[in-house]
Design a protein around this motif. Structure first.
Motif, mmCIF file in Angstrom:
data_model
loop_
_atom_site.group_PDB
_atom_site.id
_atom_site.type_symbol
_atom_site.label_atom_id
_atom_site.label_comp_id
_atom_site.label_asym_id
_atom_site.label_seq_id
_atom_site.Cartn_x
_atom_site.Cartn_y
_atom_site.Cartn_z
ATOM 1 N N LEU A 238 34.453 39.517 41.330
ATOM 2 C CA LEU A 238 33.958 38.471 40.414
ATOM 3 C C LEU A 238 32.726 37.682 41.174
ATOM 4 C CD1 LEU A 238 37.272 37.196 39.001
ATOM 5 C CD2 LEU A 238 35.677 38.555 37.594
ATOM 6 N N CYS A 239 32.856 37.337 42.468
ATOM 7 C CA CYS A 239 32.101 36.537 43.046
ATOM 8 C C CYS A 239 30.761 37.601 43.287
ATOM 9 C CB CYS A 239 32.321 36.282 44.598
ATOM 10 S SG CYS A 239 33.869 35.457 44.501
ATOM 11 N N ALA A 240 30.548 38.709 42.945
ATOM 12 C CA ALA A 240 29.388 39.570 43.271
ATOM 13 C C ALA A 240 28.185 39.403 42.054
ATOM 14 C CB ALA A 240 29.776 41.122 43.258
ATOM 15 N N VAL A 241 28.593 38.775 40.854
ATOM 16 C CA VAL A 241 27.592 38.392 39.782
ATOM 17 C C VAL A 241 26.763 37.384 40.252
ATOM 18 C CG1 VAL A 241 27.435 37.401 37.438
ATOM 19 C CG2 VAL A 241 29.075 39.371 37.791
ATOM 20 N N PRO A 242 27.390 35.875 40.475
ATOM 21 C CA PRO A 242 26.576 35.055 40.751
ATOM 22 C C PRO A 242 25.940 35.324 42.055
ATOM 23 C CG PRO A 242 28.887 34.188 41.067
ATOM 24 C CD PRO A 242 29.045 35.698 40.416
ATOM 25 N N ALA A 243 26.515 35.783 43.107
ATOM 26 C CA ALA A 243 26.081 35.983 44.387
ATOM 27 C C ALA A 243 24.794 37.251 44.433
ATOM 28 C CB ALA A 243 27.004 36.624 45.692
ATOM 29 N N THR A 244 24.698 37.863 43.423
ATOM 30 C CA THR A 244 23.440 38.742 43.222
ATOM 31 C C THR A 244 22.331 38.092 42.853
ATOM 32 O OG1 THR A 244 25.014 40.695 42.334
ATOM 33 C CG2 THR A 244 22.583 40.470 41.600
ATOM 34 N N VAL A 245 22.378 36.833 42.347
ATOM 35 C CA VAL A 245 21.249 36.128 41.745
ATOM 36 C C VAL A 245 20.583 35.643 43.155
ATOM 37 C CG1 VAL A 245 20.180 34.195 40.545
ATOM 38 C CG2 VAL A 245 21.872 35.662 39.849
ATOM 39 N N PHE A 246 21.604 35.054 44.134
ATOM 40 C CA PHE A 246 21.124 34.404 45.481
ATOM 41 C C PHE A 246 20.723 35.445 46.381
ATOM 42 C CE2 PHE A 246 24.867 31.624 43.831
ATOM 43 C CZ PHE A 246 24.045 30.478 43.564
ATOM 44 N N PHE A 247 21.342 36.565 46.355
ATOM 45 C CA PHE A 247 20.771 37.626 47.419
ATOM 46 C C PHE A 247 19.387 38.057 46.790
ATOM 47 C CE2 PHE A 247 24.119 39.577 50.084
ATOM 48 C CZ PHE A 247 24.995 38.798 50.126
ATOM 49 N N ALA A 248 19.219 38.117 45.615
ATOM 50 C CA ALA A 248 18.030 38.666 45.129
ATOM 51 C C ALA A 248 16.796 37.657 45.415
ATOM 52 C CB ALA A 248 18.042 39.170 43.474
ATOM 53 N N LEU B 250 22.608 45.484 33.300
ATOM 54 C CA LEU B 250 22.784 44.305 32.419
ATOM 55 C C LEU B 250 22.273 43.063 33.226
ATOM 56 C CD1 LEU B 250 26.101 45.145 30.588
ATOM 57 C CD2 LEU B 250 23.686 45.055 29.457
ATOM 58 N N LEU B 251 22.864 42.916 34.297
ATOM 59 C CA LEU B 251 22.431 41.588 35.121
ATOM 60 C C LEU B 251 21.175 41.702 35.373
ATOM 61 C CD1 LEU B 251 23.981 39.111 36.342
ATOM 62 C CD2 LEU B 251 24.512 40.475 38.259
ATOM 63 N N ASN B 252 20.441 42.746 35.693
ATOM 64 C CA ASN B 252 18.983 42.731 36.095
ATOM 65 C C ASN B 252 18.233 42.426 34.708
ATOM 66 O OD1 ASN B 252 17.112 43.672 38.297
ATOM 67 N ND2 ASN B 252 16.253 44.365 36.479
ATOM 68 N N SER B 253 18.586 43.007 33.704
ATOM 69 C CA SER B 253 18.057 42.659 32.430
ATOM 70 C C SER B 253 18.206 40.916 32.075
ATOM 71 C CB SER B 253 18.512 43.204 31.334
ATOM 72 O OG SER B 253 17.930 42.977 29.996
ATOM 73 N N LEU B 254 19.449 40.499 32.400
ATOM 74 C CA LEU B 254 19.609 38.780 32.181
ATOM 75 C C LEU B 254 18.617 38.089 32.967
ATOM 76 C CD1 LEU B 254 21.241 36.757 31.059
ATOM 77 C CD2 LEU B 254 22.799 37.182 32.779
ATOM 78 N N ILE C 180 36.339 45.128 35.246
ATOM 79 C CA ILE C 180 36.208 45.014 33.817
ATOM 80 C C ILE C 180 35.781 43.617 33.358
ATOM 81 C CG2 ILE C 180 37.346 45.324 31.608
ATOM 82 C CD1 ILE C 180 37.367 47.891 33.018
ATOM 83 N N CYS C 181 36.238 42.692 34.021
ATOM 84 C CA CYS C 181 36.078 41.210 33.778
ATOM 85 C C CYS C 181 34.490 40.760 33.913
ATOM 86 C CB CYS C 181 36.948 40.073 34.255
ATOM 87 S SG CYS C 181 38.595 39.983 33.636
ATOM 88 N N ASN C 182 33.930 41.434 35.022
ATOM 89 C CA ASN C 182 32.429 41.056 35.230
ATOM 90 C C ASN C 182 31.615 41.582 33.937
ATOM 91 O OD1 ASN C 182 32.775 40.112 37.902
ATOM 92 N ND2 ASN C 182 31.986 42.129 38.891
ATOM 93 N N PHE C 183 31.910 42.463 33.120
ATOM 94 C CA PHE C 183 31.348 42.480 31.886
ATOM 95 C C PHE C 183 31.308 41.203 30.839
ATOM 96 C CE2 PHE C 183 31.907 47.314 32.346
ATOM 97 C CZ PHE C 183 30.526 47.648 32.332
ATOM 98 N N LEU C 184 32.581 40.530 30.911
ATOM 99 C CA LEU C 184 32.709 39.543 30.178
ATOM 100 C C LEU C 184 31.902 38.347 30.856
ATOM 101 C CD1 LEU C 184 36.662 39.567 29.464
ATOM 102 C CD2 LEU C 184 34.753 40.209 27.980
ATOM 103 N N LEU C 185 32.044 38.302 32.208
ATOM 104 C CA LEU C 185 31.158 37.342 32.925
ATOM 105 C C LEU C 185 29.724 37.288 32.622
ATOM 106 C CD1 LEU C 185 30.954 34.954 34.828
ATOM 107 C CD2 LEU C 185 31.236 36.314 36.774
ATOM 108 N N ILE C 186 29.118 38.671 32.671
ATOM 109 C CA ILE C 186 27.509 38.561 32.429
ATOM 110 C C ILE C 186 27.538 38.326 30.982
ATOM 111 C CG2 ILE C 186 25.887 40.481 32.218
ATOM 112 C CD1 ILE C 186 27.369 42.025 34.293
ATOM 113 N N TRP C 187 28.447 38.658 29.948
ATOM 114 C CA TRP C 187 28.339 38.248 28.588
ATOM 115 C C TRP C 187 28.344 36.715 28.378
ATOM 116 C CZ3 TRP C 187 32.322 39.476 24.098
ATOM 117 C CH2 TRP C 187 31.608 39.190 23.100
ATOM 118 N N MET C 188 29.204 35.945 29.366
ATOM 119 C CA MET C 188 29.270 34.589 29.274
ATOM 120 C C MET C 188 27.824 33.820 29.966
ATOM 121 S SD MET C 188 32.723 33.312 31.150
ATOM 122 C CE MET C 188 32.302 31.606 31.308
#
Length: 328
Positions: free
Chosen positions: A287-297, A75-79, A115-123
């Protein structure tokens, strides 16, 4: 490894599944007899009137958690590819998320932050669309509700409400209606929770929900010293990413620059909100993994010295597996 995922090849999904398994194999070999799963905060326990904490066997718990991480990675990759945040389609965000979601052993089991990471990606899906939207009141209302649902599951998620206002500052000219309607979205969910409290003659206890907001920020946190060693390559990659971003910042489109600013603030919010939890849990930092993923990538996509970035990622990958097998 990195060069393989730099390309947008659907076959990389198979490699992602293999890496996901490898990053969990050390924990699965030495899995504990019981693994607790707390799905909602105590104040929202009325919404789930059944015992579920040990509903899954430890092995099944880890397998389900791995499946959720895999879904979130795609999902995050698609976003990220949809909004062209990295400048070209790639599978690096999925690889980075799977890696970061396996960083510590508490990340490998079912937890409220997972579970909240799904909500964060949705946000993020909704917040990124604020830039070009003409009438965004419904979107801000929806995001307010998402934050409210997230705080029922995991109370520190409440601070991500600030991310809505940061997004409005970064993306939009000031409109007080957009700010207020986000509050209404949040209040809507807790209004229904208050009704449930009232129906159960527990309304006086409703105000206790907000007591953690008055907690003092801790002077220090107790964390295994060996975890700091595992954080070393993570911090190094983040520092290198920010240098790379600085070099290319003004070459990017305005929307991309604003989006990276928003992600940086979300990273800070998720990192600093850990103290609201009554008991410190390392799983919070998932929870930090979602925004950090973009920086790492971003770093691994634009890094030029192949031997260096390949060795750096391999060092992180091996370190994760090593610390799973060695508990010290």
């Amino acid at each position: 490894m990195i060069n393989l995922f730099r390309n947008y090849n659907p076959f990389n999904i198979v490699w992602l599944a293999i890496l996901l398994l490898v990053l969990r194999i050390g924990y699965m070999v030495q899995i504990p007899e019981k693994v607790e799963f707390i799905f909602v905060e105590p104040f929202a326990r009325l919404l789930v009137p059944v015992k579920y904490e040990y509903a899954f066997s430890p092995l099944l718990n880890v397998i389900i958690a791995g499946g959720l991480v895999f879904a979130q990675a795609l999902l995050l990759n698609s976003l990220i590819n949809h909004h062209n945040l990295l400048g070209k389609p790639t599978f690096l965000p999925a690889l980075m998320y799977i890696t970061l979601a396996g960083l510590f052993t508490p990340f490998l089991t079912l937890s409220a932050p997972l579970i909240c990471n799904f909500l964060l990606i949705w946000m993020l899906y909704k917040l990124f669309n604020l830039y070009k939207g003409e009438d965004v009141k419904s979107a801000t209302y929806d995001v307010g509700m998402i934050v409210a649902v997230g705080s029922l599951i995991y109370f520190p998620f409440i601070y991500l409400f600030l991310a809505i206002w940061v997004a409005l500052i970064v993306y939009r000219p000031f409109n007080w209606r957009e700010w207020v309607i986000s509050i209404l979205g949040y209040v809507t969910v807790f209004f229904f929770l208050a009704v449930i409290y009232f129906m159960n003659d527990m309304l006086p206890r409703f105000t206790h929900i907000w007591l953690p907001l008055g907690k003092k920020f801790p002077d220090h946190i107790s964390i295994n010293s060996y975890n700091y060693l595992l954080l070393a390559p993570v911090i190094l990659i983040l520092v290198l990413c920010f240098f790379k971003l600085q070099q290319n910042f003004f070459k990017s489109y305005v929307q991309i620059r604003k989006t990276f600013q928003l992600l940086f603030f979300i990273f800070l919010i998720t990192a600093l909100s850990f103290y609201l939890n009554s008991e410190f849990r390392l799983s919070h930092f998932l929870l930090c993994a979602v925004p950090a993923t973009v920086f790492f990538a971003y770093y691994f996509l634009y890094a030029t010295k192949r031997w260096f970035y390949e060795v750096l990622y391999l060092l992180l990958f091996i370190s994760i597996i090593y610390f799973q097998f060695n508990k010290f």
